[in-house]
Design an enzyme around this catalytic site. Structure first.
Site, PDB file in Angstrom:
ATOM      1  N   GLU A   1       0.856  -1.185   0.000  1.00 59.70           N
ATOM      2  CA  GLU A   1       0.000   0.000   0.000  1.00 59.70           C
ATOM      3  C   GLU A   1       0.896   1.240   0.000  1.00 59.70           C
ATOM      4  OE1 GLU A   1      -2.759   0.466   3.253  1.00 59.70           O
ATOM      5  OE2 GLU A   1      -3.813   2.073   2.232  1.00 59.70           O
TER       6      GLU A   1
ATOM      7  N   GLY B   1       2.921   2.765  10.945  1.00 59.00           N
ATOM      8  CA  GLY B   1       2.632   1.984  12.142  1.00 59.00           C
ATOM      9  C   GLY B   1       2.475   0.501  11.852  1.00 59.00           C
ATOM     10  N   ALA B   2       1.615   0.177  10.897  1.00 54.11           N
ATOM     11  CA  ALA B   2       1.342  -1.215  10.601  1.00 54.11           C
ATOM     12  C   ALA B   2       0.538  -1.296   9.307  1.00 54.11           C
ATOM     13  CB  ALA B   2       0.544  -1.853  11.733  1.00 54.11           C
ATOM     14  N   MET B   3       0.399  -2.524   8.796  1.00 49.89           N
ATOM     15  CA  MET B   3      -0.278  -2.711   7.514  1.00 49.89           C
ATOM     16  C   MET B   3      -1.161  -3.945   7.551  1.00 49.89           C
ATOM     17  SD  MET B   3      -0.790  -1.624   4.502  1.00 49.89           S
ATOM     18  CE  MET B   3      -2.001  -2.477   3.501  1.00 49.89           C
TER      19      MET B   3
ATOM     20  N   HIS C   1      -6.817  -1.719  15.127  1.00 46.22           N
ATOM     21  CA  HIS C   1      -7.015  -1.015  13.857  1.00 46.22           C
ATOM     22  C   HIS C   1      -6.786  -1.967  12.671  1.00 46.22           C
ATOM     23  CE1 HIS C   1      -6.763   2.630  11.219  1.00 46.22           C
ATOM     24  NE2 HIS C   1      -5.972   1.831  10.515  1.00 46.22           N
ATOM     25  N   GLU C   2      -5.651  -2.635  12.679  1.00 47.09           N
ATOM     26  CA  GLU C   2      -5.340  -3.522  11.541  1.00 47.09           C
ATOM     27  C   GLU C   2      -6.322  -4.690  11.491  1.00 47.09           C
ATOM     28  OE1 GLU C   2      -3.470  -2.024   9.643  1.00 47.09           O
ATOM     29  OE2 GLU C   2      -2.590  -0.673  11.123  1.00 47.09           O
TER      30      GLU C   2
ATOM     31  N   GLU D   1      -9.941   4.224   6.016  1.00 48.49           N
ATOM     32  CA  GLU D   1      -9.125   4.705   7.137  1.00 48.49           C
ATOM     33  C   GLU D   1      -9.930   5.503   8.167  1.00 48.49           C
ATOM     34  OE1 GLU D   1      -6.551   3.357   7.779  1.00 48.49           O
ATOM     35  OE2 GLU D   1      -5.767   2.598   5.863  1.00 48.49           O
TER      36      GLU D   1
HETATM   37  N1  TRP Z   1      -3.101   1.053   5.701  1.00 49.86           N
HETATM   38  C1  TRP Z   1      -2.184   1.174   6.801  1.00 49.86           C
HETATM   39  C2  TRP Z   1      -3.006   1.459   8.047  1.00 49.86           C
HETATM   40  O1  TRP Z   1      -3.720   2.405   8.125  1.00 49.86           O
HETATM   41  C3  TRP Z   1      -1.165   2.221   6.694  1.00 49.86           C
HETATM   42  C4  TRP Z   1      -0.280   2.313   5.517  1.00 49.86           C
HETATM   43  C5  TRP Z   1      -0.511   2.924   4.355  1.00 49.86           C
HETATM   44  C6  TRP Z   1       1.061   1.965   5.475  1.00 49.86           C
HETATM   45  N2  TRP Z   1       0.625   2.980   3.589  1.00 49.86           N
HETATM   46  C7  TRP Z   1       1.589   2.403   4.265  1.00 49.86           C
HETATM   47  C8  TRP Z   1       1.869   1.329   6.370  1.00 49.86           C
HETATM   48  C9  TRP Z   1       2.930   2.261   3.945  1.00 49.86           C
HETATM   49  C10 TRP Z   1       3.191   1.165   6.047  1.00 49.86           C
HETATM   50  C11 TRP Z   1       3.717   1.637   4.857  1.00 49.86           C
HETATM   51  O2  TRP Z   1      -3.028   0.728   8.952  1.00 49.86           O
HETATM   52 ZN    ZN Z   2      -5.587   1.925   8.540  1.00 53.94          ZN
END
Ligand code: TRP
Ligand code: ZN
Length: 853
Positions: A120, A259-261, A295-296, A318
Site C-alpha cells: 500500500e 505503524g502497521a499494515m 485497527h489492523e 481509514e
Molecule cells: N493502511 C495502513 C493502516 O492504516 C497504513 C499504511 C498505508 C502503510 N501505507 C503504508 C503502512 C505504507 C506502512 C507503509 O493501517
Molecule cells: Zn488503517
C-alpha cells in the site's frame, strides 16, 4: 527533476480488464529475486483491447500473452501499455528485483535480513507489472522458493503446500480465497520467534493466531496477542463481524514506514507497535499497541472485505477504521481519556494541516503522490466525520447502516458515496448536506451567543469556514452540536442540535439566564468554537459539566484565554485567584479518575495554542507556558509533594487504574522537578527503584522539560544502560531532541553518530528529527533559523534514501506563512534551498504547493 503528474478524482475510469486469478512465484535472493506472475484476465470494458500495467524500478525479463512474447506494447518509467489484447488471456510476466537495494521500504525489501513487502498504496508495481489499482481484485496464490536456512516463508491466506526441491531449496505455497487488490498482498521470509495463540469465533470456527518477531523477543508479543483477541471479540459483539480465514499472522519488523499494515491474513507491523514489556514499554506504548493491533484487525472488514474503488476514497477505509479503533479503545479503558487524546490530535495536527498549503478534504480531489495523503485529515478528521454520523443516527442507526453497507458491498471496491448511501438508506434520512464533509476542506468556525427572551433562552449560531489553500469558497456543513445548558435555577438541559445554516437560532423555553452552556460536548464536531465565556463560567464548567471532555475543555479554555491576554498585552497575564483555588482543589482532592485529574492539571501544549492564531506568536506562547508551569509548581509545591507521596507505586501491570495512578503521580513529579527545594533523592529514587519504563521515562522527561541541571548526565547514563535496545535507544533520541536549549544541536549530532543510529531506519530518524521538528518548538523556531537549517539538511539526506520518510519530516516547515515576516523568511529560505536539489515526487509535491501554490 521529476515532473509530477496530478491525478484527479473525477477522472476515474474503470479498469479495461479484471484479473480473476494471479499466481506468483518468488525465488528469493537478496540482490536478484526472480518473480514470475501468471494472471488470468477478462475484458471488463466493452470494446477495449488495451491494458495499462504499472511497473517501477523493475527489470523485465519477459512478458507473454497466452504464451506468446507480446510485442504490442509501449513502456516508460511507470509501466507498460499493452494493446491488441483478446477478450480473455493469460498474462505471464517475469521480473527481477533487488530487495537489498530497496531503502524506500516499498515493494520487496530486507529488514534486518528478513524479506518483507509493503504494497500500500502503490508498492506492488515494484514487484511485478500489474494493474496496481484497488478496483482490480484477484484471487492470489503465492509460491515462495528459498534456501532451507529461512524457516518461515509466509504469504496471505492459508498454507496449501510445502516441499523440498531437487536442489535442496524449499517451496511453500499459500492461497487466499478472498479476491483482493494488489495493495493487500504480502510476503515475509525470515527467521523469527513464533508466538501462537488461538481464537474461537462466535460461530465456533477455530482461528490460529501467530506472531513473528525478532529472535529472543517472543515473550514481548504476549500483550499484542491478547489485545488481538480482545479486538476480535469486540468486532463480533459490536458489529457482528467475524474473522474469515483459518489463520491470522502478525509479523513485526524494524524497518517500516508507518505503524502497521493490514495485508490480508498477514499483517506487518512496525516492531515498536508489537513488542512490549514493563522494562521497555511505557503505558502510552501499551495503549498504542492495543489500538493499532485493533485497527489492523478491523481493516479485515473495513478495508479488505470491502475496499476502496480508487485512492481518493482512502478515508472510506481509514476514517472508518480509526473510528472503530477509537470505539474499541474507549471500551477497553477510559472513554473520556481516549476522546481527549483524539481531540488533541484534531486541534493540533489536523487544524494545522487544514491551515497549511497541504489542505485537502478527507476525500481529496487532486493527488500527485498518493503516499502524501496518508494524513491526519484522511485518518483522524475522517474518523470524526464517521463519528458525527454515529452521533446523528445513534448507535443503533449507525449499526443498521453498517449492516447494509456490508450486505451491499461485501467483496467490492467502493466509494465514500456508497458508504453514505448505506447510512442514509438504512435510516431513511437525507445526508446530502452532511456529505459536504467529504468534499470540503478547512475547519468550520462556530460562533455562539445566548439571549434571554420572554419565554426562555435563545441560542444564536453562526457558522463560517475560512478559505483554504485548495478551495476559496465554502458552504455551511451539517454538524451535530451536543450541548448542556446550566441555567440560573439549577436546571440542566442536554441534547443534540443539528446545525446546518450559516446563521441559526434555537429556542429553549423555560430556561432562565444566566445560562452557562457546554457547546460541543464530547467534541461532537471537528470545528473551532467561539463563545465569550467569563472566567467564572469556565471555572464552573470544569467542575460541574456532566461531560468529561467539556470539563477538561473548560480548563484548557481558561489557559488559552490567559495566553491570549498575554499575547495582546505583550506581558504575562495574571492567573485569577479563583482559578488557582480550583486547581488547588483538584490537587488536594483528586477525582476518582486519576488520569483525568492529571489532564485537568496539565496545560494545553504549544501546538494546541499555536493553532488559535492566524500569525503564531511563538515566543509569547512559549514564555507564557513556561511562566504558568513554573508558577503552578512553586505555588503548590507542598501540595504536589503531598500528592506525590500519597500515590504509592505498585508492581507494574498495565491496567486502567494503574495507568491513572502513574499519570497523576508523574504529573506531580513534573511540577516538583521545577521546584528548587525538591530534593534530588526524590526523583533519583523513582528513577532507580521503578520497575517499569513509564516511571523511569517520566523522570527523564520531567528533567528535560524543567531544563534541570542534571539532564545531560542522566540522559547519558540512560544511553549507557539501555542504548543497546532499539526501542530504548529511540526513547533516548526523543529526549535529546526535546532539549530546550542550544546544546540540543550538538547532542543530536552525537546521537546521529552512535553505532545504533541508522539513516535507513525510519524509527531511528523519526525519534530524533521528527521529534525535534514537531515537539521542540523553542529550538526548532530558534530566532536565527538554525532549527530550520538543521531539519532541511536532514530532509535532503533522508529523501535520497526514503522519500516517504523525508516527506513526513517536512510538515512543520510547510506552514511558514503562519509566522511573522522575519521567521517566515528564514523558513522559506530553508525550503527554497531544499527545492534546489533533486527531489522525490513526494517532496516536490509538498514544496511545490508551499512555495508556489
Ligand atoms: N493502511 C495502513 C493502516 O492504516 C497504513 C499504511 C498505508 C502503510 N501505507 C503504508 C503502512 C505504507 C506502512 C507503509 O493501517
Ligand atoms: Zn488503517
Amino acid at each position: 527533476m521529476s515532473a509530477n503528474i496530478a491525478k484527479r478524482r473525477l477522472d476515474y475510469q474503470r479498469a479495461t480488464y479484471q484479473v480473476q486469478q494471479i499466481e506468483l512465484e518468488f525465488e528469493l535472493h537478496p540482490t536478484a529475486t526472480r518473480v514470475l506472475a501468471v494472471s488470468q484476465l477478462q475484458r471488463h470494458v466493452v470494446g477495449a483491447d488495451t491494458l495499462w500495467l504499472d511497473g517501477q524500478q523493475l527489470t523485465l525479463v519477459s512478458l507473454q500473452v497466452n504464451g506468446v512474447e507480446w510485442s504490442q506494447k509501449t513502456q516508460n518509467d511507470d509501466g507498460i501499455l499493452l494493446s491488441g489484447l483478446p477478450e480473455q488471456f493469460e498474462l505471464k510476466v517475469r521480473t527481477v528485483l533487488d530487495p537489498a537495494a530497496n531503502s524506500a521500504l516499498e515493494g520487496l525489501y530486507l529488514s534486518n535480513g528478513a524479506y518483507c513487502t509493503q504494497c500500500e498504496a502503490e508498492g506492488f508495481r515494484r514487484i511485478t507489472f500489474y494493474p496496481d489499482r484497488p478496483d482490480v481484485m484477484a484471487v492470489f496464490t503465492t509460491h515462495i522458493i528459498a534456501n532451507d536456512s529461512i524457516p518461515f516463508l509466509l504469504s496471505n491466506g492459508n498454507l496449501i503446500a510445502k516441499h523440498q526441491l531437487a536442489d535442496g531449496r524449499v517451496r511453500v505455497s499459500w492461497h487466499d480465497p478472498f479476491p483482493k487488490p494488489s495493495y493487500l498482498f504480502a510476503l515475509v521470509a525470515g527467521d523469527f520467534d513464533e508466538l501462537c495463540g488461538d481464537f474461537v469465533t462466535q460461530s465456533g470456527r477455530q482461528v490460529a493466531l501467530k506472531f513473528y518477531v525478532d529472535k529472543g523477543q517472543g515473550a514481548k508479543a504476549t500483550f499484542a496477542l491478547e489485545a488481538l483477541k480482545r479486538a476480535m471479540r469486540f468486532d463480533e459483539e459490536v458489529y457482528g463481524l467475524e474473522y474469515d480465514l483459518d489463520i491470522y499472522m502478525v509479523v513485526a519488523v524494524d524497518f517500516f514506514n508507518m505503524g502497521a499494515m493490514e495485508n490480508k491474513g498477514l499483517n506487518v507491523f512496525n516492531s515498536k507497535f508489537v513488542l512490549a514489556d514493563a522494562a521497555t514499554a511505557t503505558d502510552t506504548d501499551y495503549f498504542n499497541i492495543e489500538s493499532i493491533i485493533a485497527h489492523e484487525y478491523f481493516h479485515n472488514w473495513t478495508g479488505n472485505r470491502v475496499t476502496c474503488r480508487d485512492w481518493f476514497q482512502l478515508s472510506l477505509k481509514e476514517g472508518l477504521t480509526v473510528f472503530r479503533d477509537q470505539q474499541f479503545s474507549a471500551a477497553m479503558g477510559s472513554a473520556t481519556l481516549c476522546r481527549i487524546d483524539a481531540v488533541k490530535t484534531i486541534r493540533t495536527a489536523q487544524f494545522a494541516e487544514d491551515a497549511s498549503p497541504m489542505a485537502h478534504p478527507i476525500r481529496p480531489d487532486v493527488v500527485e503522490e498518493m503516499n502524501n495523503f496518508y494524513t491526519v485529515t484522511v485518518y483522524d478528521k475522517g474518523a470524526e466525520v464517521i463519528r458525527m454520523q454515529h452521533t446523528l443516527l445513534g448507535a443503533e442507526g449507525f449499526r443498521r447502516g453498517m449492516d447494509l453497507y456490508f450486505q451491499r458491498h461485501d467483496g467490492q471496491a467502493v466509494t465514500c458515496d456508497d458508504f453514505l448511501a448505506a447510512m442514509q438508506d438504512a435510516n431513511q434520512v437525507d445526508l446530502g448536506q452532511f456529505s459536504l464533509w467529504y468534499s470540503q476542506s478547512g475547519t468550520p468556525e462556530l460562533t455562539a451567543k445566548l439571549e434571554q427572551t420572554s419565554t426562555g433562552v435563545q441560542l444564536h449560531l453562526q457558522q463560517q469556514t475560512p478559505a483554504t489553500a485548495d478551495q476559496p469558497n465554502k458552504q455551511p456543513v451539517l454538524l451535530p452540536l451536543r450541548y448542556e445548558l446550566h441555567d440560573a435555577n439549577g436546571r440542566i438541559e442536554t441534547g443534540i442540535l443539528q446545525c446546518s445554516g450559516a446563521q441559526q437560532v434555537f429556542c429553549f423555553d423555560g430556561l432562565k439566564m444566566p445560562v452557562v452552556p457546554v457547546l460541543l460536548a464530547d467534541f461532537s464536531a471537528p470545528v473551532k468554537l467561539n463563545y465569550a465565556y467569563q472566567t467564572d463560567e469556565l471555572l464552573y464548567l470544569c467542575q460541574h459539566a456532566h461531560d468529561g471532555v467539556a470539563r477538561w475543555d473548560a480548563m484548557q479554555q481558561l489557559w488559552s484565554d490567559l495566553v491570549r491576554q498575554s499575547v495582546q498585552q505583550q506581558q504575562i497575564a495574571t492567573i485569577p485567584a479563583q482559578m488557582l483555588d480550583v486547581l488547588r482543589q483538584f490537587i488536594q482532592q483528586p477525582l476518582a479518575d486519576l488520569a483525568f485529574t492529571a489532564e485537568l492539571l496539565t496545560l494545553p501544549g504549544y501546538d494546541t495554542l499555536a493553532e488559535q492564531y492566524a500569525e503564531i506568536p511563538v515566543e509569547m506562547i512559549l514564555s507564557a507556558l513556561e511562566h504558568y508551569q513554573q508558577q503552578l509548581a512553586e505555588t503548590f509545591a507542598a501540595d504536589w509533594l503531598a500528592l506525590y507521596q500519597r500515590l504509592l507505586p505498585v508492581p507494574y501491570v498495565y491496567t486502567e487504574q494503574q495507568v491513572g495512578l502513574r499519570a497523576l503521580r508523574n504529573t506531580a513529579l513534573r511540577y516538583l522537578l521545577r521546584c528548587n527545594n525538591t530534593p534530588a533523592s526524590l526523583w533519583q529514587q523513582q528513577y532507580t527503584e521503578a520497575d517499569n519504563m513509564t516511571d523511569k521515562l517520566a523522570v527523564l522527561q520531567g528533567l528535560v522539560r524543567a531544563g534541570h541541571a542534571e539532564t545531560s548526565r542522566m540522559l547519558q547514563q540512560f544511553l549507557q544502560q539501555h542504548g543497546d535496545n532499539v526501542q530504548l535507544f529511540d526513547k533516548h533520541s526523543a529526549l535529546v531532541a526535546s532539549i530546550g536549549d542550544n546544546s540540543v544541536f550538538g547532542l543530536m549530532d552525537m546521537v546521529a553518530q552512535t553505532a545504533l543510529f541508522d539513516w535507513k531506519n525510519p524509527n531511528r530518524v523519526r525519534a530524533l528529527y521528527a521529534v525535534f521538528g514537531q515537539q521542540n518548538p523553542a529550538m526548532f523556531h530558534q530566532a536565527d533559523g538554525e532549527g530550520y537549517q538543521r531539519l532541511t539538511s536532514v530532509i535532503a539526506k533522508a529523501d535520497s534514501i526514503n522519500p516517504q520518510l523525508a516527506s513526513r519530516l517536512v510538515t512543520p516547515l510547510l506552514s511558514f506563512r503562519r509566522f511573522a515576516p522575519k521567521r517566515q523568511a528564514l523558513m522559506r529560505q530553508a525550503l527554497e534551498q531544499l527545492s534546489q536539489q533533486q527531489l522525490s515526487p513526494d517532496l516536490s509535491e509538498k514544496l511545490g504547493k508551499a512555495l508556489h501554490g
